[in-house]
Scaffold this active site. Sequence first.
Site, PDB file in Angstrom:
ATOM      1  N   LYS A 266      10.135 -15.447 -11.605  1.00 17.06           N
ATOM      2  CA  LYS A 266       9.248 -14.397 -12.139  1.00 17.06           C
ATOM      3  C   LYS A 266       8.113 -14.994 -12.989  1.00 17.06           C
ATOM      4  CE  LYS A 266       9.426 -10.274 -14.944  1.00 17.06           C
ATOM      5  NZ  LYS A 266      10.167  -9.574 -15.977  1.00 17.06           N
TER       6      LYS A 266
ATOM      7  N   ASN B 250       0.852  -1.194   0.000  1.00 19.30           N
ATOM      8  CA  ASN B 250       0.000   0.000   0.000  1.00 19.30           C
ATOM      9  C   ASN B 250       0.887   1.243   0.000  1.00 19.30           C
ATOM     10  OD1 ASN B 250       0.548   0.800   2.867  1.00 19.30           O
ATOM     11  ND2 ASN B 250      -0.285  -1.256   3.167  1.00 19.30           N
TER      12      ASN B 250
ATOM     13  N   LYS C 213     -11.193  -4.700  18.446  1.00 18.82           N
ATOM     14  CA  LYS C 213      -9.779  -5.024  18.704  1.00 18.82           C
ATOM     15  C   LYS C 213      -9.350  -4.674  20.137  1.00 18.82           C
ATOM     16  CE  LYS C 213      -8.767  -4.382  13.785  1.00 18.82           C
ATOM     17  NZ  LYS C 213      -7.738  -4.363  12.759  1.00 18.82           N
TER      18      LYS C 213
ATOM     19  N   PHE D 135      -4.836   2.748  14.528  1.00 13.56           N
ATOM     20  CA  PHE D 135      -5.191   3.766  13.543  1.00 13.56           C
ATOM     21  C   PHE D 135      -6.261   3.162  12.635  1.00 13.56           C
ATOM     22  CE2 PHE D 135      -2.739   7.752  13.013  1.00 13.56           C
ATOM     23  CZ  PHE D 135      -2.038   7.709  14.194  1.00 13.56           C
TER      24      PHE D 135
ATOM     25  N   ASP E 108      -3.865  -6.765   4.424  1.00  9.19           N
ATOM     26  CA  ASP E 108      -4.819  -7.711   5.009  1.00  9.19           C
ATOM     27  C   ASP E 108      -4.723  -9.088   4.359  1.00  9.19           C
ATOM     28  OD1 ASP E 108      -6.096  -6.203   7.015  1.00  9.19           O
ATOM     29  OD2 ASP E 108      -7.108  -5.036   5.470  1.00  9.19           O
TER      30      ASP E 108
HETATM   31  O1  PMT Z   1       2.605   6.151   6.559  1.00  9.96           O
HETATM   32  P1  PMT Z   1       1.957   7.429   6.091  1.00  9.96           P
HETATM   33  O2  PMT Z   1       2.179   7.664   4.609  1.00  9.96           O
HETATM   34  O3  PMT Z   1       2.326   8.622   6.910  1.00  9.96           O
HETATM   35  O4  PMT Z   1       0.369   7.240   6.231  1.00  9.96           O
HETATM   36  C1  PMT Z   1      -0.207   7.140   7.490  1.00  9.96           C
HETATM   37  C2  PMT Z   1      -1.348   6.103   7.524  1.00  9.96           C
HETATM   38  C3  PMT Z   1      -2.468   6.563   6.619  1.00  9.96           C
HETATM   39  C4  PMT Z   1      -0.843   4.747   7.068  1.00  9.96           C
HETATM   40  C5  PMT Z   1      -1.813   6.020   9.016  1.00  9.96           C
HETATM   41  O5  PMT Z   1      -2.248   7.277   9.445  1.00  9.96           O
HETATM   42  C6  PMT Z   1      -2.925   4.997   9.179  1.00  9.96           C
HETATM   43  O6  PMT Z   1      -4.091   5.269   8.985  1.00  9.96           O
HETATM   44  N1  PMT Z   1      -2.550   3.742   9.567  1.00  9.96           N
HETATM   45  C7  PMT Z   1      -3.450   2.593   9.675  1.00  9.96           C
HETATM   46  C8  PMT Z   1      -3.635   1.980   8.328  1.00  9.96           C
HETATM   47  C9  PMT Z   1      -4.513   0.738   8.365  1.00  9.96           C
HETATM   48  O7  PMT Z   1      -4.029  -0.327   8.107  1.00  9.96           O
HETATM   49  O8  PMT Z   1      -5.713   0.939   8.759  1.00  9.96           O
HETATM   50  P2  PMT Z   1      -6.846  -0.240   8.911  1.00  9.96           P
HETATM   51  O9  PMT Z   1      -8.089   0.514   9.157  1.00  9.96           O
HETATM   52  O10 PMT Z   1      -6.781  -1.152   7.740  1.00  9.96           O
HETATM   53  O11 PMT Z   1      -6.386  -1.039  10.178  1.00  9.96           O
HETATM   54  C10 PMT Z   1      -6.807  -0.724  11.494  1.00  9.96           C
HETATM   55  C11 PMT Z   1      -5.725  -1.032  12.501  1.00  9.96           C
HETATM   56  O12 PMT Z   1      -5.465  -2.439  12.516  1.00  9.96           O
HETATM   57  C12 PMT Z   1      -4.404  -0.355  12.217  1.00  9.96           C
HETATM   58  O13 PMT Z   1      -3.861   0.116  13.445  1.00  9.96           O
HETATM   59  C13 PMT Z   1      -3.551  -1.469  11.624  1.00  9.96           C
HETATM   60  O14 PMT Z   1      -2.155  -1.279  11.931  1.00  9.96           O
HETATM   61  C14 PMT Z   1      -4.104  -2.700  12.300  1.00  9.96           C
HETATM   62  N2  PMT Z   1      -4.000  -3.945  11.489  1.00  9.96           N
HETATM   63  C15 PMT Z   1      -4.667  -4.050  10.323  1.00  9.96           C
HETATM   64  C16 PMT Z   1      -4.597  -5.223   9.609  1.00  9.96           C
HETATM   65  C17 PMT Z   1      -3.822  -6.291  10.096  1.00  9.96           C
HETATM   66  N3  PMT Z   1      -3.728  -7.434   9.427  1.00  9.96           N
HETATM   67  N4  PMT Z   1      -3.159  -6.141  11.257  1.00  9.96           N
HETATM   68  C18 PMT Z   1      -3.242  -4.993  11.963  1.00  9.96           C
HETATM   69  O15 PMT Z   1      -2.612  -4.861  13.019  1.00  9.96           O
END
Ligand code: PMT
Length: 399
Positions: free
Chosen positions: A287, A208, A342, A324, A277
């Site tokens: 490749k 991403n 969570k 986040f 995810d």
């Molecule tokens: O890195 P930058 O360019 O500065 O951008 C910042 C950001 C947009 C990446 C950051 O501000 C942000 O939003 N991070 C969370 C991104 C994310 O994966 O969001 P989510 O809504 O998909 O996941 C929710 C939470 O679960 C997150 O804390 C994530 O780290 C966590 N997660 C998600 C999936 C997974 N398999 N394991 C996780 O721990």
Amino acid sequence: MDFQNKHILLGVTGGIAAYKAVELLRLLKKAGANVNVIMTASAQKFVGKTTFEVLSENPVLSDLFFDTESSVKHIDLATRADAAIIAPATANTIAKLAHGIADDALSTTLLAVTAPVMICPSMNTDMYQNIRVQRNLDILEKDGWQILDPDSGILACKTVGAGRLPDPGFIFDRVEAMLTKKDLNGRKILVSAGPTVEAIDPVRFVSNHSSGKMGYAIAGAAEKRGGQVTLVSGPVSLESPVGVDRIDVVTCEEMALQMLANLDQADIIIKVAAVADYKPIDPKTSKIKKKDNNKDLSILMAQNPDILKRIGKKKTKDQFLVGFAAETNDLEKNAVMKMQKKNLDMIAANIVGSTDSGFKADTNKVKLFFRDGSFVDIPLMDKNKVANILIGHIIDKMG
Ligand code: PMT
């Protein structure tokens, strides 16, 4: 750290690195500080006073008897100072400061400074390693002044070794840290940042747009506030924040391993990383070739572990867990749902998909939601500022 209304004394002594003090002054001014420069006579052999006067918008003090309209100008400057930085600091000035000698504008003013002082030695390696210089630096350090180690490299005298004035950006960062209130002293903070990368074949991957900027800003801010920070980082092109223990990972599995290995010691866990995810079920070892008779290509994907959810299950009541949420719509509903699912104490929700917020941008617009139902809107601002506000709320909630 807000430099607005801060008075900084910048002492410049006679070394070839005096030109770097010009850039340091520019950074301090850009951050909003009011800077008064004091130069020794030999510093002026390297860089002219006018440069510092124009950039600082203040007269430069270099001679106690001829430069000022007031006979106690140096005392005014010393009293008003919130911090003093000597960059570069020569062996001669270091010796004078260590022994309380006051025979020029800089050494005299420094005797009256009660604010924090940072000394940035810069000189030839043998000179720097000389037992007398080291003894003088020890004296100043024991007196409570901060000594910034010089960098190593090729010096102006063509020798190779320690003695180079660090990059002005680095000195600025350390001045900021010196002036920051240490409200995270004694706390261990575990942060994840950046993307995870999942291989399709040796040259292609699923990932991403995370640049790591938001997570690195949080790690850096926490370190400046006295926290002991471990940063688990996906592949990004950022430099590590100073003083932070960085662990590099690539995949979600690797990130999960490192986050869980460092979990028990952490007081605060902030999961900023954008984790993939899904990952290709069967990454190829060679490749994947384009086939003319095959217009479409399907890649079977498997779900990655949800690291945050796992941490939420394991966390103790003393640990503060922050996630986040990157959302393109229904920010509040989705964020609150993730917080509950969570087992988080707080979630920082940002709308992604715009150029000034979320992924890659230097700024972010975040809404914080707390377990107790309260929330805080942080308007669009620099990610470093968002980081500090976010940490401030964590400290408030932890009590
Ligand atoms: O890195 P930058 O360019 O500065 O951008 C910042 C950001 C947009 C990446 C950051 O501000 C942000 O939003 N991070 C969370 C991104 C994310 O994966 O969001 P989510 O809504 O998909 O996941 C929710 C939470 O679960 C997150 O804390 C994530 O780290 C966590 N997660 C998600 C999936 C997974 N398999 N394991 C996780 O721990």
